[in-house]
Design a protein around this motif. Sequence first.
Motif, PDB file in Angstrom:
ATOM      1  N   GLN A 161     -22.859  12.463  68.105  1.00 35.40           N
ATOM      2  CA  GLN A 161     -21.512  12.308  67.544  1.00 35.40           C
ATOM      3  C   GLN A 161     -21.161  13.469  66.608  1.00 35.40           C
ATOM      4  OE1 GLN A 161     -19.635   9.876  68.797  1.00 35.40           O
ATOM      5  NE2 GLN A 161     -21.454   9.384  70.002  1.00 35.40           N
ATOM      6  N   VAL A 167     -22.080  16.559  67.100  1.00 34.84           N
ATOM      7  CA  VAL A 167     -21.688  17.646  67.999  1.00 34.84           C
ATOM      8  C   VAL A 167     -20.237  17.468  68.437  1.00 34.84           C
ATOM      9  CG1 VAL A 167     -22.136  18.727  70.224  1.00 34.84           C
ATOM     10  CG2 VAL A 167     -24.041  17.997  68.792  1.00 34.84           C
ATOM     11  N   THR A 168     -19.844  16.244  68.736  1.00 35.01           N
ATOM     12  CA  THR A 168     -18.460  15.983  69.138  1.00 35.01           C
ATOM     13  C   THR A 168     -17.490  16.265  68.001  1.00 35.01           C
ATOM     14  OG1 THR A 168     -19.220  14.269  70.667  1.00 35.01           O
ATOM     15  CG2 THR A 168     -16.886  14.244  70.062  1.00 35.01           C
ATOM     16  N   ILE A 219     -17.847  18.239  65.390  1.00 34.80           N
ATOM     17  CA  ILE A 219     -17.770  19.632  64.961  1.00 34.80           C
ATOM     18  C   ILE A 219     -16.862  20.436  65.878  1.00 34.80           C
ATOM     19  CG2 ILE A 219     -19.651  20.679  66.269  1.00 34.80           C
ATOM     20  CD1 ILE A 219     -18.930  21.105  62.530  1.00 34.80           C
ATOM     21  N   GLY A 220     -16.640  19.932  67.084  1.00 35.04           N
ATOM     22  CA  GLY A 220     -15.732  20.623  67.996  1.00 35.04           C
ATOM     23  C   GLY A 220     -14.316  20.697  67.455  1.00 35.04           C
ATOM     24  N   PHE A 221     -13.855  19.651  66.784  1.00 39.13           N
ATOM     25  CA  PHE A 221     -12.517  19.651  66.206  1.00 39.13           C
ATOM     26  C   PHE A 221     -12.427  20.645  65.053  1.00 39.13           C
ATOM     27  CE2 PHE A 221     -12.897  15.498  68.233  1.00 39.13           C
ATOM     28  CZ  PHE A 221     -11.693  15.417  68.925  1.00 39.13           C
ATOM     29  N   GLY A 250     -14.330  23.334  64.661  1.00 37.35           N
ATOM     30  CA  GLY A 250     -14.405  24.675  65.233  1.00 37.35           C
ATOM     31  C   GLY A 250     -13.083  25.099  65.847  1.00 37.35           C
ATOM     32  N   GLY A 251     -12.368  24.147  66.448  1.00 37.87           N
ATOM     33  CA  GLY A 251     -11.062  24.469  67.021  1.00 37.87           C
ATOM     34  C   GLY A 251     -10.076  24.941  65.976  1.00 37.87           C
ATOM     35  N   LEU A 307     -13.485  32.847  67.325  1.00 40.96           N
ATOM     36  CA  LEU A 307     -14.449  32.238  68.235  1.00 40.96           C
ATOM     37  C   LEU A 307     -15.875  32.320  67.682  1.00 40.96           C
ATOM     38  CD1 LEU A 307     -13.123  33.493  71.694  1.00 40.96           C
ATOM     39  CD2 LEU A 307     -13.085  31.157  70.836  1.00 40.96           C
ATOM     40  N   ALA A 362     -16.202  29.769  64.924  1.00 46.74           N
ATOM     41  CA  ALA A 362     -16.337  28.430  65.503  1.00 46.74           C
ATOM     42  C   ALA A 362     -17.753  28.206  66.024  1.00 46.74           C
ATOM     43  CB  ALA A 362     -15.320  28.248  66.627  1.00 46.74           C
ATOM     44  N   ALA A 363     -18.320  29.239  66.655  1.00 51.97           N
ATOM     45  CA  ALA A 363     -19.695  29.126  67.147  1.00 51.97           C
ATOM     46  C   ALA A 363     -20.687  29.011  65.991  1.00 51.97           C
ATOM     47  CB  ALA A 363     -20.042  30.331  68.025  1.00 51.97           C
ATOM     48  N   TRP A 372     -20.768  25.519  64.787  1.00 51.62           N
ATOM     49  CA  TRP A 372     -21.516  24.688  65.735  1.00 51.62           C
ATOM     50  C   TRP A 372     -23.017  24.846  65.516  1.00 51.62           C
ATOM     51  CZ3 TRP A 372     -24.014  26.242  70.603  1.00 51.62           C
ATOM     52  CH2 TRP A 372     -24.349  25.152  71.409  1.00 51.62           C
TER      53      TRP A 372
END
Length: 211
Positions: free
Chosen positions: A64, A66-67, A69-71, A73-74, A87, A90-91, A94
Amino acid sequence: MDQWVVLTQIALAAVLGASIGLERELNAQPAGLRTHMLVSLGAGLFTLSGAYLPGDDPTRIAAQVVTGIGFLGGGAILREGANIRGLTTAASLWVTAAIGTAVGLRWWFPAVATTVLALLVLSLVKYVEREALPRRRLLEITLTLEPDARLDRVEQEVMEALPRSRILKVSYSLTGQALVLTSQPQNGTSLSVIGERLRGLAGVHGVEISR
């Protein structure tokens, strides 16, 4: 004793996150020292919470993280003209979340080793990219045309004026009075030279170039 171990985990997560965040901060990136520290702390604490809840699986909570952190990073990714920035940041967020998760699972060596490798990638590899690899940034070129200009003719003249540039996209305005190009110019070609070449084309009234 367990409380001291937990305290060590939290402190280590903060330090490792700060190491990556400091590099981003020094390079004036949108997500810097505090953001990376908080991401690592949060990931570590979520993982610890999953590890100490009776009957729970810490890896499920890590998934969860990982999911989520995607927001985050966006939000670090920005568009500037034809180019995309953020980019790498964002990486790095992550990777920082992964480091915090590893600390929460008491994988000390993988967490520290990943931090060192991430810093090498952000600093050493960046130097290699800048000094050894060709750098061709995207340009968005808007040509304002004369009322009687023929679009196909202007497009052909643009190709001839920029022979070593890659034209990746061509679009036209609804009125037919503007031609928008997305191009990768030859390395070392200045914007003033490109603008001068295009401004001298027949049928071109004005030139606007953005990165």
